[in-house]
Enzyme design. Structure first.
Site, mmCIF file in Angstrom:
data_model
loop_
_atom_site.group_PDB
_atom_site.id
_atom_site.type_symbol
_atom_site.label_atom_id
_atom_site.label_comp_id
_atom_site.label_asym_id
_atom_site.label_seq_id
_atom_site.Cartn_x
_atom_site.Cartn_y
_atom_site.Cartn_z
ATOM 1 N N GLU A 1 20.112 -31.034 -36.550
ATOM 2 C CA GLU A 1 20.895 -30.277 -37.530
ATOM 3 C C GLU A 1 21.572 -29.103 -36.822
ATOM 4 O O GLU A 1 21.098 -28.666 -35.762
ATOM 5 C CB GLU A 1 19.985 -29.738 -38.639
ATOM 6 N N TYR B 1 16.135 -24.136 -43.896
ATOM 7 C CA TYR B 1 15.826 -25.189 -42.928
ATOM 8 C C TYR B 1 14.369 -25.233 -42.502
ATOM 9 O O TYR B 1 13.973 -26.065 -41.692
ATOM 10 C CB TYR B 1 16.708 -25.069 -41.684
ATOM 11 N N SER C 1 10.550 -18.397 -32.649
ATOM 12 C CA SER C 1 11.864 -18.646 -32.090
ATOM 13 C C SER C 1 11.906 -20.078 -31.578
ATOM 14 O O SER C 1 10.927 -20.801 -31.697
ATOM 15 C CB SER C 1 12.023 -17.646 -30.962
ATOM 16 N N CYS D 1 22.702 6.836 -6.828
ATOM 17 C CA CYS D 1 23.083 8.220 -6.579
ATOM 18 C C CYS D 1 21.842 8.968 -6.118
ATOM 19 O O CYS D 1 20.769 8.830 -6.689
ATOM 20 C CB CYS D 1 23.613 8.807 -7.882
ATOM 21 N N ARG E 1 13.213 -11.371 -39.859
ATOM 22 C CA ARG E 1 12.244 -11.804 -38.861
ATOM 23 C C ARG E 1 11.565 -10.626 -38.153
ATOM 24 O O ARG E 1 10.397 -10.692 -37.832
ATOM 25 C CB ARG E 1 12.942 -12.692 -37.826
ATOM 26 N N LYS F 1 22.624 -25.502 -35.504
ATOM 27 C CA LYS F 1 21.948 -24.215 -35.371
ATOM 28 C C LYS F 1 22.916 -23.160 -35.876
ATOM 29 O O LYS F 1 23.971 -22.926 -35.264
ATOM 30 C CB LYS F 1 21.575 -23.970 -33.911
ATOM 31 N N CYS G 1 28.543 13.142 -9.782
ATOM 32 C CA CYS G 1 28.147 14.408 -9.166
ATOM 33 C C CYS G 1 28.586 14.540 -7.710
ATOM 34 O O CYS G 1 28.385 15.586 -7.099
ATOM 35 C CB CYS G 1 26.631 14.600 -9.271
ATOM 36 N N LYS H 1 21.810 -25.906 -26.976
ATOM 37 C CA LYS H 1 22.910 -24.942 -27.102
ATOM 38 C C LYS H 1 24.241 -25.554 -26.682
ATOM 39 O O LYS H 1 24.298 -26.362 -25.754
ATOM 40 C CB LYS H 1 22.620 -23.721 -26.218
ATOM 41 N N CYS I 1 22.571 15.563 -10.815
ATOM 42 C CA CYS I 1 23.569 14.615 -11.297
ATOM 43 C C CYS I 1 23.607 14.629 -12.822
ATOM 44 O O CYS I 1 22.634 14.265 -13.483
ATOM 45 C CB CYS I 1 23.253 13.211 -10.796
ATOM 46 N N CYS J 1 28.580 9.337 -5.692
ATOM 47 C CA CYS J 1 28.400 9.194 -7.134
ATOM 48 C C CYS J 1 29.629 9.748 -7.863
ATOM 49 O O CYS J 1 30.024 10.889 -7.621
ATOM 50 C CB CYS J 1 27.151 9.949 -7.548
ATOM 51 N N ASP K 1 24.552 -19.663 -36.628
ATOM 52 C CA ASP K 1 24.550 -18.387 -35.918
ATOM 53 C C ASP K 1 24.572 -17.240 -36.916
ATOM 54 O O ASP K 1 25.618 -16.666 -37.210
ATOM 55 C CB ASP K 1 25.762 -18.330 -34.980
HETATM 56 S S1 IVH Z 1 14.125 -23.835 -37.084
HETATM 57 C C1 IVH Z 1 9.765 -22.399 -35.887
HETATM 58 N N1 IVH Z 1 16.570 -24.521 -37.660
HETATM 59 O O1 IVH Z 1 17.508 -20.014 -34.497
HETATM 60 C C2 IVH Z 1 11.235 -22.377 -35.699
HETATM 61 N N2 IVH Z 1 16.215 -22.370 -36.705
HETATM 62 O O2 IVH Z 1 16.638 -19.463 -31.797
HETATM 63 C C3 IVH Z 1 11.966 -22.367 -36.959
HETATM 64 N N3 IVH Z 1 18.259 -21.044 -36.474
HETATM 65 O O3 IVH Z 1 14.815 -17.992 -35.398
HETATM 66 C C4 IVH Z 1 13.409 -22.301 -36.746
HETATM 67 N N4 IVH Z 1 19.634 -22.529 -37.319
HETATM 68 O O4 IVH Z 1 16.987 -17.868 -36.795
HETATM 69 C C5 IVH Z 1 15.783 -23.562 -37.156
HETATM 70 N N5 IVH Z 1 18.671 -25.227 -38.275
HETATM 71 C C6 IVH Z 1 17.888 -24.296 -37.782
HETATM 72 C C7 IVH Z 1 18.400 -23.061 -37.332
HETATM 73 C C8 IVH Z 1 17.530 -22.126 -36.794
HETATM 74 C C9 IVH Z 1 19.534 -21.319 -36.814
HETATM 75 C C10 IVH Z 1 17.824 -19.797 -35.846
HETATM 76 C C11 IVH Z 1 16.616 -19.160 -36.442
HETATM 77 C C12 IVH Z 1 15.615 -19.108 -35.327
HETATM 78 C C13 IVH Z 1 16.517 -19.113 -34.147
HETATM 79 C C14 IVH Z 1 15.806 -19.568 -32.901
#
Ligand code: IVH
Length: 717
Positions: free
Chosen positions: A131, A242, A96, A459, A154, A133, A438, A330, A465, A435, A135
């Protein structure tokens, strides 16, 4: 229903004992949210709330490193795979990303990387890529000889689900790679759904009378994890590559060039990816991507930065669940105003009364929101942890116009109240003291030791309950406990109401009683011969069950999945565990000391266990249950694997082949604990030139001392 977090004490003022309890609670809570998000595609809290839980966990761990649990959320990713698909163990774990929420967090990230590598400006610029992220949900694709052999989700990061057949239906995933490709290639990326495809799909689902998806991410996850691949094929899924896992050869030496290479092999790579040479440049890309967010036809929730040079990535390595060389920056949560129509009180399995805000439905970031978490009564009053004001101390009243915030998923938070819009007759909310399920008194207990009043009102009805009883049963049959298929929330409620099943043991006598009953299950509404037979089959299949699942299913306070596993491993069998819990009632005895000595089990858990087993009524229930069910013995696990697993290691002197941070990370990777000082508990000292007092101390205590080279030989690195 998930038990909501208790009011939070500031991390800096937690006592060790409170921290221990908090870490346990957070581990259980995070595990449950992971399960809902990854296995059920049905999260109940916003991403921001989830991130806050993880951050709190990390902050407590940083303050009390000795309390870090064996099964800490910081060392785990996602949730174990759902049943239904085959399992695939990732040869390189799918990890992650750590999060950054501010420009300063990004500066700190780059600073941390530089310090770790001792990378000073004289060595040139430290290039980092940026790059979007995406979703969606991550997928690992393995190619051998350029041909797709499998696709795996995963899962928990180690083991995922085999979704190969479904992945083959996705146009962006090539069945065969183009050009010159190494023998083994594992490509990783994100499966997602474009906005326009998501809208069209939901319209189609609605027209056919089906359920609509809350957002594109859920639609993508739900579509990829279909047991029928024809359904996946009919869903418009896309894929951005990626990252990568196992590779028999690396064709390039930077992240950026690797991404281009993935593009040449036939994958879509994100066109917004940039290579930057300073923090300011990274932040400029972040803001540019954030501005273009509304125009993109897919959801993104931040920007990912990755150190560009792969040799540096290798040196940086990983810290538990995330690489040190990457971070996700984020986007701030999205906000909107709506009206608080009502406050509903839900009663959880431990009797906790949890208020939930019922909101005038409103669309925030493309998702309709109608509920928000309210945590507890102080939260409604505008009082935060330690009596600090929340929302500038404004209390929440039914009828209020509230500002809500969500970051990515379902249940958002109320962050502010517009007092100018408050109706003249709005009254302060009176939290019930009985509660609602009950009628028993609901009280806020005082912690004897801290003298602090618990934020949660509970409770006192216990067994009488119905809400507690049904929640306990739901927990008992839930996926990570007994996992009884066909016995969901609806069925538990119905069986309880009709007094068919009021205790766990009665689940297992249901079939026998049904045989003698005039109103057979198969003749009831919603049931038939097949579904009744299937249910009895599913129940019978659980007459033998893993010890850790059995312990977890009992719903003992503070004993989540992680603790249940620790206990099962420590005691090995139900009998040993049960006897130990009885014996542990003597606070001066060995059993109590042993229980507290289990790595990861703290005082609060130990007390909860003793209390549970001391209760005659619980033992009676257990006897009845054990007449029906046999817990299987667990494998007693001692630290194993590498020769330094479980050992305490001290590094001293100047190390020549690795930085101190690298040494620590490496030792931890091999299962060792690293300590800063030599004591009786030290197993091994790794000494470089110039080692002084620690070496002397090691000699005094007769602790083994080895060189840096010996260390590499020992761990085989
Ligand atoms: S790199 C070793 N690049 O975000 C880490 N992850 O919060 C490799 N995700 O599990 C991940 N866009 O599912 C990477 N451009 C991006 C991403 C990305 C979305 C997701 C991915 C990861 C999660 C982590």
């Amino acid at each position: 229903m998930i038990d909501t977090p208790v009011a939070q004490t500031d991390v800096d003022s937690l006592t060790e004992e409170e921290a221990r309890g908090e870490l346990k609670r957070l581990a259980a809570e995070i595990a449950e949210h992971d399960r809902r998000y990854h296995q059920e595609d049905d999260p109940v809290i916003s991403d921001a709330d989830y991130d806050a839980l993880r951050q709190r966990n990390a902050r407590i761990e940083a303050r009390f490193p000795a309390l870090v649990l064996g099964e800490s959320p910081s060392s785990q990713v996602g949730a174990a795979p759902a049943s239904g698909f085959g399992k695939i163990t990732h040869r390189v774990p799918m990890l992650s990303l750590d999060n950054a929420f501010s420009d300063d967090d990004v500066r700190e990230f780059v600073g941390r990387v530089r310090r770790f590598l001792k990378f000073d400006p004289l060595q040139g610029v430290l290039a980092v890529t940026a790059e979007p992220k995406i979703d969606g949900l991550s997928l690992s694709l393995r190619y051998e000889g350029g041909v797709l052999v499998y696709a795996a989700t995963r899962g928990d990061g180690t083991t995922g689900e085999n979704v190969t057949v479904n992945a083959r239906t996705i146009g962006d995933i090539p069945a065969r790679l183009s050009g010159d490709v190494p023998d083994v290639v594992e490509v990783r990326g994100e499966v997602y759904m474009a906005h326009k495809d998501f809208q069209a799909l939901n319209e189609r689902m609605e027209a056919n009378g089906g359920k609509v998806f809350a957002n594109p991410r859920n639609a993508a996850a739900g579509s990829l994890r279909q047991l029928k691949s024809e359904i996946t094929a009919s869903r418009p899924l896309r894929f951005f590559a990626y990252a990568w896992g196992e590779m028999s050869a690396l064709p390039e030496d930077t992240q950026f060039a690797m991404a281009e290479c993935l593009g040449r092999w036939g994958f879509q790579i994100n066109p917004l990816m940039k290579r930057c040479e300073s923090v300011e440049e990274l932040l400029a890309v972040y803001h540019r991507i954030e501005e273009s967010r509304a125009q993109l036809d897919y959801d993104i929730d931040g920007v990912v930065y990755k150190v560009d040079r792969l040799d540096l990535q290798e040196r940086l390595g990983f810290v538990s669940r995330s690489p040190r060389w990457a971070i996700a920056h984020k986007f701030p949560a999205e906000q909107a105003y709506t009206i608080l129509n009502d406050i509903e009180i839900q009663v959880g399995r431990t009797g906790a009364l949890t208020p939930v805000a019922k909101l005038e439905p409103i669309t925030v970031g493309g998702v309709v929101v109608s509920n928000a978490t309210l945590h507890n009564e102080d939260y409604i009053k505008g009082i935060g942890q330690d009596g600090e004001p929340l929302r500038e101390g404004k209390d929440l009243r039914v009828g209020d116009t509230v500002r809500i915030q969500r970051a990515g998923d379902v249940i958002p938070q109320i962050v502010d109240i517009d007092l100018e819009k408050r109706p003249a007759d709005a009254k302060p909310y009176e939290f019930p003291t009985v509660c609602p399920a009950c009628g028993s008194h609901a009280v806020r207990e005082e912690n004897e030791k801290t003298g602090r009043v618990d934020a949660i009102r509970r409770c006192t009805g216990g067994l009488i309950c119905p809400a507690q009883a049904t929640e306990k049963l739901k927990h008992f049959v839930s996926r990570n406990a007994f996992d009884i298929e066909g016995l969901g929330d609806k069925q538990v409620d119905a069986f309880y109401q009709e007094k068919l099943v009021t205790t766990p043991a009665e689940i297992f006598t249901l079939e026998e009683r049904d045989k003698q009953s005039l109103t057979k299950l198969r003749n009831r509404e919603g049931w038939g011969a097949v579904s009744a037979k299937n249910l009895f089959g599913a129940i019978n299949a659980r007459r033998s069950i893993d010890l850790n699942r059995f312990i977890f299913a009992l719903g003992i306070r503070h004993v989540g999945e992680g603790n249940a596993k620790l206990l099962a491993r420590a005691y090995g069998s139900w009998d040993a565990f049960y006897q130990a819990m009885q014996a542990a009632r003597d606070p001066n005895g060995e059993a109590w000391a042993e229980l507290n000595d289990i790595d990861g089990v703290g005082h609060i858990v130990a007390e909860a266990l003793v209390e549970f087993f001391a209760e005659a009524h619980n033992r009676e229930q257990l006897d009845k249950l054990l007449a029906q069910v046999s817990p299987k013995d667990a494998e007693k696990i001692e630290a194993s694997g590498s020769p330094v697993a479980g050992k305490t290691v001290v590094f001293t002197g100047s190390l020549e082949q690795m930085t101190r941070d690298e040494a620590k990370a490496m030792a931890e990777r091999f299962g060792a604990k690293v300590s800063g000082s030599v004591s009786k508990k030290t197993d091994l000292v790794v000494a470089g030139p110039g080692a002084g007092s620690k070496l002397k101390k090691a000699a005094e205590l007769e602790v083994d001392v080895i060189s840096e080279d010996d260390w590499f030989d020992l761990v085989g690195a």
